[in-house]
Scaffold this motif. Structure first.
Motif, PDB file in Angstrom:
ATOM      1  N   ASP A 285     -34.758  40.834  39.731  1.00 27.95           N
ATOM      2  CA  ASP A 285     -35.649  41.559  38.819  1.00 27.95           C
ATOM      3  C   ASP A 285     -35.124  42.933  38.404  1.00 27.95           C
ATOM      4  O   ASP A 285     -35.524  43.468  37.386  1.00 27.95           O
ATOM      5  N   GLU A 286     -34.298  43.557  39.251  1.00 29.12           N
ATOM      6  CA  GLU A 286     -33.811  44.914  38.927  1.00 29.12           C
ATOM      7  C   GLU A 286     -32.334  44.896  38.549  1.00 29.12           C
ATOM      8  O   GLU A 286     -31.628  45.882  38.729  1.00 29.12           O
ATOM      9  N   SER A 287     -31.865  43.770  37.992  1.00 27.54           N
ATOM     10  CA  SER A 287     -30.412  43.638  37.822  1.00 27.54           C
ATOM     11  C   SER A 287     -29.820  44.591  36.784  1.00 27.54           C
ATOM     12  O   SER A 287     -28.650  44.939  36.892  1.00 27.54           O
ATOM     13  N   THR A 288     -30.611  45.063  35.816  1.00 28.17           N
ATOM     14  CA  THR A 288     -29.980  46.021  34.881  1.00 28.17           C
ATOM     15  C   THR A 288     -29.683  47.336  35.605  1.00 28.17           C
ATOM     16  O   THR A 288     -28.725  48.021  35.284  1.00 28.17           O
ATOM     17  N   PHE A 289     -30.518  47.665  36.608  1.00 34.77           N
ATOM     18  CA  PHE A 289     -30.242  48.878  37.411  1.00 34.77           C
ATOM     19  C   PHE A 289     -28.880  48.741  38.101  1.00 34.77           C
ATOM     20  O   PHE A 289     -28.028  49.611  38.036  1.00 34.77           O
ATOM     21  N   GLY A 290     -28.717  47.617  38.811  1.00 41.56           N
ATOM     22  CA  GLY A 290     -27.514  47.425  39.624  1.00 41.56           C
ATOM     23  C   GLY A 290     -26.259  47.304  38.786  1.00 41.56           C
ATOM     24  O   GLY A 290     -25.229  47.895  39.113  1.00 41.56           O
ATOM     25  N   LYS A 291     -26.355  46.558  37.689  1.00 39.58           N
ATOM     26  CA  LYS A 291     -25.159  46.363  36.856  1.00 39.58           C
ATOM     27  C   LYS A 291     -24.708  47.684  36.246  1.00 39.58           C
ATOM     28  O   LYS A 291     -23.519  47.991  36.210  1.00 39.58           O
TER      29      LYS A 291
ATOM     30  N   THR B 119     -18.095  45.514  45.573  1.00 35.95           N
ATOM     31  CA  THR B 119     -19.506  45.405  45.197  1.00 35.95           C
ATOM     32  C   THR B 119     -20.213  44.388  46.081  1.00 35.95           C
ATOM     33  O   THR B 119     -19.721  43.276  46.262  1.00 35.95           O
ATOM     34  N   ALA B 120     -21.348  44.783  46.639  1.00 40.60           N
ATOM     35  CA  ALA B 120     -22.182  43.843  47.393  1.00 40.60           C
ATOM     36  C   ALA B 120     -23.532  43.762  46.695  1.00 40.60           C
ATOM     37  O   ALA B 120     -24.160  44.789  46.429  1.00 40.60           O
ATOM     38  N   ASP B 121     -23.959  42.553  46.390  1.00 37.38           N
ATOM     39  CA  ASP B 121     -25.191  42.328  45.615  1.00 37.38           C
ATOM     40  C   ASP B 121     -26.417  42.398  46.534  1.00 37.38           C
ATOM     41  O   ASP B 121     -26.546  41.593  47.449  1.00 37.38           O
ATOM     42  N   SER B 122     -27.309  43.339  46.253  1.00 38.24           N
ATOM     43  CA  SER B 122     -28.525  43.424  47.071  1.00 38.24           C
ATOM     44  C   SER B 122     -29.652  42.565  46.486  1.00 38.24           C
ATOM     45  O   SER B 122     -30.758  42.540  47.025  1.00 38.24           O
ATOM     46  N   GLU B 123     -29.370  41.869  45.417  1.00 33.75           N
ATOM     47  CA  GLU B 123     -30.271  40.828  44.883  1.00 33.75           C
ATOM     48  C   GLU B 123     -31.709  41.294  44.658  1.00 33.75           C
ATOM     49  O   GLU B 123     -32.650  40.519  44.806  1.00 33.75           O
ATOM     50  N   SER B 124     -31.913  42.561  44.365  1.00 36.85           N
ATOM     51  CA  SER B 124     -33.258  43.109  44.105  1.00 36.85           C
ATOM     52  C   SER B 124     -34.206  42.851  45.274  1.00 36.85           C
ATOM     53  O   SER B 124     -35.399  42.600  45.086  1.00 36.85           O
ATOM     54  N   SER B 125     -33.671  42.907  46.497  1.00 35.70           N
ATOM     55  CA  SER B 125     -34.508  42.625  47.660  1.00 35.70           C
ATOM     56  C   SER B 125     -34.065  43.472  48.858  1.00 35.70           C
ATOM     57  O   SER B 125     -32.875  43.525  49.179  1.00 35.70           O
TER      58      SER B 125
ATOM     59  N   ASN C 286     -17.470  43.608  57.404  1.00 39.18           N
ATOM     60  CA  ASN C 286     -16.399  42.720  56.908  1.00 39.18           C
ATOM     61  C   ASN C 286     -15.366  43.459  56.083  1.00 39.18           C
ATOM     62  O   ASN C 286     -14.194  43.128  56.118  1.00 39.18           O
ATOM     63  N   HIS C 287     -15.830  44.435  55.310  1.00 42.59           N
ATOM     64  CA  HIS C 287     -14.888  45.094  54.393  1.00 42.59           C
ATOM     65  C   HIS C 287     -14.421  46.461  54.882  1.00 42.59           C
ATOM     66  O   HIS C 287     -13.524  47.048  54.302  1.00 42.59           O
ATOM     67  N   HIS C 288     -15.065  46.966  55.936  1.00 37.77           N
ATOM     68  CA  HIS C 288     -14.667  48.257  56.519  1.00 37.77           C
ATOM     69  C   HIS C 288     -14.589  49.371  55.485  1.00 37.77           C
ATOM     70  O   HIS C 288     -13.595  50.097  55.403  1.00 37.77           O
ATOM     71  N   VAL C 289     -15.630  49.466  54.656  1.00 36.16           N
ATOM     72  CA  VAL C 289     -15.648  50.538  53.651  1.00 36.16           C
ATOM     73  C   VAL C 289     -15.787  51.896  54.345  1.00 36.16           C
ATOM     74  O   VAL C 289     -16.326  51.975  55.452  1.00 36.16           O
ATOM     75  N   VAL C 290     -15.303  52.955  53.681  1.00 40.76           N
ATOM     76  CA  VAL C 290     -15.391  54.290  54.285  1.00 40.76           C
ATOM     77  C   VAL C 290     -16.697  54.986  53.891  1.00 40.76           C
ATOM     78  O   VAL C 290     -17.091  55.975  54.521  1.00 40.76           O
ATOM     79  N   ALA C 291     -17.356  54.479  52.828  1.00 42.09           N
ATOM     80  CA  ALA C 291     -18.628  55.056  52.385  1.00 42.09           C
ATOM     81  C   ALA C 291     -19.319  54.038  51.486  1.00 42.09           C
ATOM     82  O   ALA C 291     -18.679  53.124  50.967  1.00 42.09           O
ATOM     83  N   VAL C 292     -20.634  54.223  51.325  1.00 41.91           N
ATOM     84  CA  VAL C 292     -21.421  53.309  50.487  1.00 41.91           C
ATOM     85  C   VAL C 292     -22.097  54.106  49.381  1.00 41.91           C
ATOM     86  O   VAL C 292     -22.708  55.149  49.641  1.00 41.91           O
ATOM     87  N   LEU C 293     -21.970  53.598  48.136  1.00 41.37           N
ATOM     88  CA  LEU C 293     -22.693  54.181  47.005  1.00 41.37           C
ATOM     89  C   LEU C 293     -23.805  53.204  46.627  1.00 41.37           C
ATOM     90  O   LEU C 293     -23.537  52.046  46.311  1.00 41.37           O
ATOM     91  N   GLY C 294     -25.057  53.608  46.696  1.00 43.24           N
ATOM     92  CA  GLY C 294     -26.160  52.706  46.366  1.00 43.24           C
ATOM     93  C   GLY C 294     -27.357  52.952  47.256  1.00 43.24           C
ATOM     94  O   GLY C 294     -27.315  53.822  48.099  1.00 43.24           O
ATOM     95  N   ASP C 295     -28.347  52.259  47.143  1.00 44.85           N
ATOM     96  CA  ASP C 295     -28.726  51.344  46.084  1.00 44.85           C
ATOM     97  C   ASP C 295     -29.446  52.147  44.986  1.00 44.85           C
ATOM     98  O   ASP C 295     -29.575  53.374  45.120  1.00 44.85           O
ATOM     99  N   VAL C 296     -29.962  51.475  43.990  1.00 39.35           N
ATOM    100  CA  VAL C 296     -30.778  52.136  42.975  1.00 39.35           C
ATOM    101  C   VAL C 296     -32.246  52.137  43.406  1.00 39.35           C
ATOM    102  O   VAL C 296     -32.854  53.192  43.576  1.00 39.35           O
ATOM    103  N   ALA C 297     -32.814  50.965  43.618  1.00 37.97           N
ATOM    104  CA  ALA C 297     -34.242  50.876  43.958  1.00 37.97           C
ATOM    105  C   ALA C 297     -34.512  51.460  45.344  1.00 37.97           C
ATOM    106  O   ALA C 297     -33.816  51.148  46.313  1.00 37.97           O
TER     107      ALA C 297
END
Ligand code: PHE
Length: 386
Positions: free
Chosen positions: A48-54, A82-88, A102-113
């Motif tokens: 439902d919030e996919s325009t936010f995420g895209k 990119t990891a999809d939070s699927e509006s949930s 799994n990906h060992h990221v150094v930081a996370v940018l997100g979410d919108v909602a």
């Protein structure tokens, strides 16, 4: 006494094995891993919030591509995962765990909602991986978590702008408030709107509720119509907003509806059509602002994404990513707590949406705008200061 029973022994052996495997895996990929900096983009690419995420993800990716074209960061290339939070919220929790484990990221940018970010924050805090939400405005989602930050204004500010605009600019004293009880964003924003509108001498006549994804709003709208408000506050997300307004106009409720940044989507215009004309919402920036830093970004975004005008999530994602890159440079790396401390001490970072200083609550204080929907366009009618 079974000090070392079979189960414990097996579990221990498996743990050791997993550790060894992980070690081998890391060793075998180390040359390439050492040459990239992996950053997670936690965003709703579907649902439902996919325009936010895209949009947010597009802004983040543009920032990374530009930085990589300038040579990357500290001699390494940036890789956005990119990891999809699927509006949930529950999916956001799984998505952020996959970025960390799994990906060992150094930081996370997100979410919108806000509800999704709220679900991801404890995971990042526990793993000591900095999270920067570019766009979640609910004031309570960061709690005491010192690895989690926000680079946009909060609903404590936005809610006051909404209430003041209705009271002072639309001269309303009688309002209805329609709240989405499934979203932290909506319930939080509704609280501020109610308090400020009442403080300014207005009256909230009624405040019926709904849940995102509902399709029939007849009951709430019939009650609203009977109360004859001069304005309806609707702190919701674009998908529900357009359905609610269509049903409201069918019921001949003609007064303006006023909302917040959750209305910001091209879908509001495309699906809302005539029903949303004459309504207002607050937002983070004005893409037609002639300021060079705004126009430079808008042009680069349009060139990269086939003429799409960047919306608020796109620019907020872009700003949050650049702020993170700047912090990595100042920290001379991605080790902790150096990176976390560099983000926390960001001062006057020149974002497209304004200069960003992270305050002691790990929030940013920023200006905003009020937008009117007029003839299928978003028109800025007022600039707001924090
Ligand atoms: N502020 C919204 C939230 O907290 C998300 C949002 C940001 C939506 C910017 C549109 C534009 O949930």
């Amino acid at each position: 006494m079974t000090f070392f029973n079979r189960r414990n022994f097996l579990a221990g052996a498996m743990f050791l094995g997993a550790g060894l495997l992980a070690g081998c895996h890391r060793a075998s990929v180390s040359p390439s891993a050492a040459s990239v900096i992996k950053i997670g983009s936690l965003n709703s690419m579907t649902g439902d919030e996919s325009t936010f995420g895209k949009s947010c993800n597009s802004g983040i990716r543009l920032a990374a591509e530009q930085q990589n074209a300038r040579g990357g960061l500290l001699g390494k290339k940036i890789r956005i995962i990119t990891a999809d939070s699927e509006s949930s919220p529950s999916k956001a929790q799984l998505a952020v765990l996959s970025l960390i484990d799994n990906h060992h990221v150094v930081a996370v940018l997100g979410d919108v909602a806000s509800s999704n970010t709220k679900a991801a924050v404890p995971r990042c805090q526990k793993a000591r991986i900095p999270l920067i939400t570019p766009a979640s405005t609910n004031p309570n989602i960061l709690r005491g978590d010192d690895y989690c930050f926000r680079t946009c204004f909060t609903d404590t500010t936005q809610g006051k702008w909404i209430a003041r605009f209705a009271r002072h600019d639309l001269h309303a004293t009688r309002a209805a408030l329609l709240v989405d009880t499934k979203q932290a964003y909506s319930t939080g924003l509704a609280r501020v709107i109610r308090a400020e509108f009442t403080r300014l001498g207005g009256k909230i006549l009624l405040a019926p509720s709904y849940q995102s994804g509902d399709t029939n709003f007849q009951t709430q709208l019939t009650q609203i119509k009977a109360a004859h408000p001069q304005v309806v506050f609707l702190p919701g997300y674009y998908g529900d907003v357009t359905t609610i307004l269509q049903q409201a106009r069918e019921l001949k409720i003609t007064v303006p509806f006023v909302g917040g940044d959750g209305w910001d989507s091209q879908k509001t215009l495309q699906i809302g059509g005539k029903a949303v004309d004459g309504c207002y919402f607050t937002n983070h920036y004005d893409p037609s602002d002639p300021a060079p830093r705004v126009q430079k970004f808008v042009k680069a975004y349009e060139a990269r994404y086939h003429g799409n005008v960047p919306d608020a999530m796109a620019v907020l994602g872009y700003d949050a990513a650049n702020l993170l890159f700047n912090a990595i440079k100042r920290a001379h790396g991605t080790g902790e707590p150096a990176l976390r401390n560099a983000i926390a001490t960001t001062k006057n970072f020149p974002g497209v949406t304004g200069n960003i200083t992270i305050n002691k609550h790990r929030n940013a204080i920023k200006p905003g705008v009020v937008i009117k929907i007029e003839h299928d366009k978003f028109v800025v009618v007022k600039h707001e200061k924090p």
